[in-house]
Write an enzyme that holds these catalytic residues in place. Structure first.
Site, PDB file in Angstrom:
ATOM      1  N   HIS A  48      66.311  41.907 -22.276  1.00 45.17           N
ATOM      2  CA  HIS A  48      66.237  40.971 -21.136  1.00 45.17           C
ATOM      3  C   HIS A  48      66.465  41.701 -19.807  1.00 45.17           C
ATOM      4  O   HIS A  48      67.406  41.400 -19.067  1.00 45.17           O
ATOM      5  CB  HIS A  48      67.245  39.823 -21.309  1.00 45.17           C
ATOM      6  CG  HIS A  48      66.880  38.619 -20.470  1.00 45.17           C
ATOM      7  ND1 HIS A  48      67.121  37.330 -20.853  1.00 45.17           N
ATOM      8  CD2 HIS A  48      66.277  38.524 -19.251  1.00 45.17           C
ATOM      9  CE1 HIS A  48      66.695  36.493 -19.918  1.00 45.17           C
ATOM     10  NE2 HIS A  48      66.180  37.200 -18.937  1.00 45.17           N
ATOM     11  N   ARG A  75      61.086  33.431 -21.582  1.00 45.12           N
ATOM     12  CA  ARG A  75      62.327  32.994 -22.223  1.00 45.12           C
ATOM     13  C   ARG A  75      62.136  33.069 -23.742  1.00 45.12           C
ATOM     14  O   ARG A  75      61.052  32.774 -24.255  1.00 45.12           O
ATOM     15  CB  ARG A  75      62.670  31.549 -21.839  1.00 45.12           C
ATOM     16  CG  ARG A  75      63.228  31.388 -20.445  1.00 45.12           C
ATOM     17  CD  ARG A  75      64.630  31.982 -20.290  1.00 45.12           C
ATOM     18  NE  ARG A  75      65.169  31.777 -18.949  1.00 45.12           N
ATOM     19  CZ  ARG A  75      65.147  32.681 -17.972  1.00 45.12           C
ATOM     20  NH1 ARG A  75      64.601  33.862 -18.171  1.00 45.12           N
ATOM     21  NH2 ARG A  75      65.673  32.406 -16.786  1.00 45.12           N
TER      22      ARG A  75
HETATM   23  N1  LIG Z   1      62.710  38.323 -18.438  1.00 49.53           N
HETATM   24  C1  LIG Z   1      63.163  38.328 -17.204  1.00 49.53           C
HETATM   25  O1  LIG Z   1      63.863  39.242 -16.804  1.00 49.53           O
HETATM   26  C2  LIG Z   1      62.775  37.214 -16.261  1.00 49.53           C
HETATM   27  C3  LIG Z   1      62.999  37.398 -14.887  1.00 49.53           C
HETATM   28  C4  LIG Z   1      62.598  36.400 -13.996  1.00 49.53           C
HETATM   29  C5  LIG Z   1      61.986  35.240 -14.478  1.00 49.53           C
HETATM   30  N2  LIG Z   1      61.792  35.080 -15.809  1.00 49.53           N
HETATM   31  C6  LIG Z   1      61.148  33.846 -16.307  1.00 49.53           C
HETATM   32  O2  LIG Z   1      59.874  33.694 -15.678  1.00 49.53           O
HETATM   33  C7  LIG Z   1      59.675  32.306 -15.431  1.00 49.53           C
HETATM   34  C8  LIG Z   1      58.574  32.089 -14.403  1.00 49.53           C
HETATM   35  O3  LIG Z   1      59.020  32.435 -13.099  1.00 49.53           O
HETATM   36  P1  LIG Z   1      58.166  32.096 -11.792  1.00 49.53           P
HETATM   37  O4  LIG Z   1      59.011  32.472 -10.620  1.00 49.53           O
HETATM   38  O5  LIG Z   1      56.807  32.680 -11.889  1.00 49.53           O
HETATM   39  O6  LIG Z   1      58.056  30.500 -11.917  1.00 49.53           O
HETATM   40  P2  LIG Z   1      57.159  29.493 -11.068  1.00 49.53           P
HETATM   41  O7  LIG Z   1      56.777  30.110  -9.746  1.00 49.53           O
HETATM   42  O8  LIG Z   1      57.853  28.186 -11.067  1.00 49.53           O
HETATM   43  O9  LIG Z   1      55.803  29.386 -11.931  1.00 49.53           O
HETATM   44  C9  LIG Z   1      55.738  28.723 -13.139  1.00 49.53           C
HETATM   45  C10 LIG Z   1      54.280  28.660 -13.604  1.00 49.53           C
HETATM   46  O10 LIG Z   1      54.235  28.087 -14.904  1.00 49.53           O
HETATM   47  C11 LIG Z   1      53.313  26.995 -14.879  1.00 49.53           C
HETATM   48  N3  LIG Z   1      53.752  25.947 -15.811  1.00 49.53           N
HETATM   49  C12 LIG Z   1      54.950  25.303 -15.866  1.00 49.53           C
HETATM   50  N4  LIG Z   1      54.945  24.380 -16.843  1.00 49.53           N
HETATM   51  C13 LIG Z   1      53.729  24.425 -17.406  1.00 49.53           C
HETATM   52  C14 LIG Z   1      53.085  23.702 -18.442  1.00 49.53           C
HETATM   53  N5  LIG Z   1      53.728  22.720 -19.112  1.00 49.53           N
HETATM   54  N6  LIG Z   1      51.813  23.997 -18.753  1.00 49.53           N
HETATM   55  C15 LIG Z   1      51.150  24.971 -18.071  1.00 49.53           C
HETATM   56  N7  LIG Z   1      51.682  25.702 -17.068  1.00 49.53           N
HETATM   57  C16 LIG Z   1      52.954  25.421 -16.751  1.00 49.53           C
HETATM   58  C17 LIG Z   1      53.329  26.489 -13.463  1.00 49.53           C
HETATM   59  O11 LIG Z   1      52.135  25.724 -13.221  1.00 49.53           O
HETATM   60  P3  LIG Z   1      51.775  25.180 -11.736  1.00 49.53           P
HETATM   61  O12 LIG Z   1      51.403  26.412 -10.942  1.00 49.53           O
HETATM   62  O13 LIG Z   1      50.610  24.304 -11.988  1.00 49.53           O
HETATM   63  O14 LIG Z   1      52.995  24.499 -11.214  1.00 49.53           O
HETATM   64  C18 LIG Z   1      53.410  27.793 -12.690  1.00 49.53           C
HETATM   65  O15 LIG Z   1      52.118  28.375 -12.547  1.00 49.53           O
HETATM   66  C19 LIG Z   1      61.065  31.819 -15.034  1.00 49.53           C
HETATM   67  O16 LIG Z   1      61.190  30.425 -15.214  1.00 49.53           O
HETATM   68  C20 LIG Z   1      61.951  32.597 -15.972  1.00 49.53           C
HETATM   69  O17 LIG Z   1      62.158  31.855 -17.162  1.00 49.53           O
HETATM   70  C21 LIG Z   1      62.159  36.046 -16.709  1.00 49.53           C
END
Ligand SMILES: NC(=O)c1ccc[n+]([C@@H]2O[C@H](COP(=O)([O-])OP(=O)(O)OC[C@H]3O[C@@H](n4cnc5c(N)ncnc54)[C@H](OP(=O)(O)O)[C@@H]3O)[C@@H](O)[C@H]2O)c1
Length: 265
Positions: A228, A180
């Site tokens: 994006h 983000r």
């Molecule tokens: N650019 C694009 O086109 C696009 C597309 C899709 C997604 N995204 C972004 O990618 C993000 C991640 O997606 P995802 O599906 O991988 O999410 P997810 O499965 O919820 O994984 C989030 C990861 O971040 C870690 N995390 C969260 N808060 C943290 C903190 N304060 N300190 C350290 N680690 C932290 C979590 O730790 P734990 O494992 O310990 O819970 C987890 O490993 C989305 O939220 C979105 O913003 C971008």
């Protein structure tokens, strides 16, 4: 929903379930009137995960193989070999080891990169060096020649890519932000590029989207940007996943990919 107007969901008296059309839910949780007592689920689509890993692998390879330097040389009509490390000598760090981070880490490892990751919890991932929490962040940053951000946007991660954290990377490190825009303090990146602390950045997301026409990122020689598009929702593969969760809800079965509003993701 995807980015409903703040207050819109609160105006629906019979609302029972909120399904995000994207992987991130920061757009929902930012609504002060969000009916937080209702279940909220996000989209986890393996094809979207593949798309994100394609993007991350593409950009890490581009940085690893000095593509920006070769583009500049071509522009100037220069034929010159530049130093090249082996992938095994290239340390890549991934912020966020969730659905997206773990898949990207696995695919980068398959290419031979020396990959480590950072997450909130102490959970480990087989075959991957994992650092956790506030204490683990400097350890991850200190080793990351290429840093990839795949974190959700929460109160804790907003502005996490700033002058202090960028300063902990090895000098000349490169950054990929596909999470983000608000993870990055944009002026701090410009300063780190100017000082040489950061050599290049690949950015898919921005504080303001579309990126304003006069934004300095557009024409910066060390920045590659995309609008994006790293991984977007494909209705063909997303619809059955969303339908499955609606059926689960109607039949009283556990929902998949439930969001914890208190945690922020
Ligand atoms: N650019 C694009 O086109 C696009 C597309 C899709 C997604 N995204 C972004 O990618 C993000 C991640 O997606 P995802 O599906 O991988 O999410 P997810 O499965 O919820 O994984 C989030 C990861 O971040 C870690 N995390 C969260 N808060 C943290 C903190 N304060 N300190 C350290 N680690 C932290 C979590 O730790 P734990 O494992 O310990 O819970 C987890 O490993 C989305 O939220 C979105 O913003 C971008």
């Amino acid at each position: 929903v995807w980015r409903p107007e703040p207050g819109f969901l609160a105006s629906l008296p019979n609302l029972k379930l909120i399904l995000s059309l994207g992987a991130g839910v920061d757009h929902l949780l930012g609504d002060p009137q969000l009916p937080r007592h209702l279940p909220i689920v996000r989209l986890v689509d393996p094809h979207m995960t593949d798309a994100m890993s394609e993007y991350v692998v593409l950009q890490v390879l581009r940085l690893h193989r000095r593509d920006l330097d070769y583009r500049a040389q071509q522009e100037a009509g220069v034929w010159r070999e530049l130093d090249q490390k082996n992938a095994v000598e290239r340390r890549v760090g991934i912020l966020g080891l969730g659905e997206l981070g773990q898949d990207a880490a696995k695919k980068l490892k398959a290419l031979g990169f020396d990959v480590a990751g950072w997450r909130r919890s102490e959970k480990t991932v087989t075959g991957l060096r994992c650092h956790a929490g506030a204490a683990g962040l400097p350890l991850l940053l200190g080793r990351s020649e290429i840093l990839v951000c795949l974190l959700p946007l929460t109160a804790e991660t907003e502005g996490i890519l700033n002058s202090s954290t960028l300063a902990l990377l090895p000098r000349g490190a490169a950054l990929v932000n596909a999470a983000r825009g608000a993870h990055l303090v944009e002026e701090h990146l410009l300063a780190a590029l100017a000082s040489g602390q950061i050599s290049a950045a690949v950015l898919d997301v921005f504080r303001e989207e579309p990126l304003p026409a006069d934004h300095p990122f557009w024409h910066h020689p060390c920045i590659v940007l995309t609008p994006h598009v790293a991984a977007f929702t494909n209705p063909v593969t997303a619809a059955p996943i969303i339908l499955d969760n609606i059926r689960r809800f109607e039949e009283g079965r556990p929902l998949l990919n439930r969001v914890d509003p208190a945690r922020g993701y």
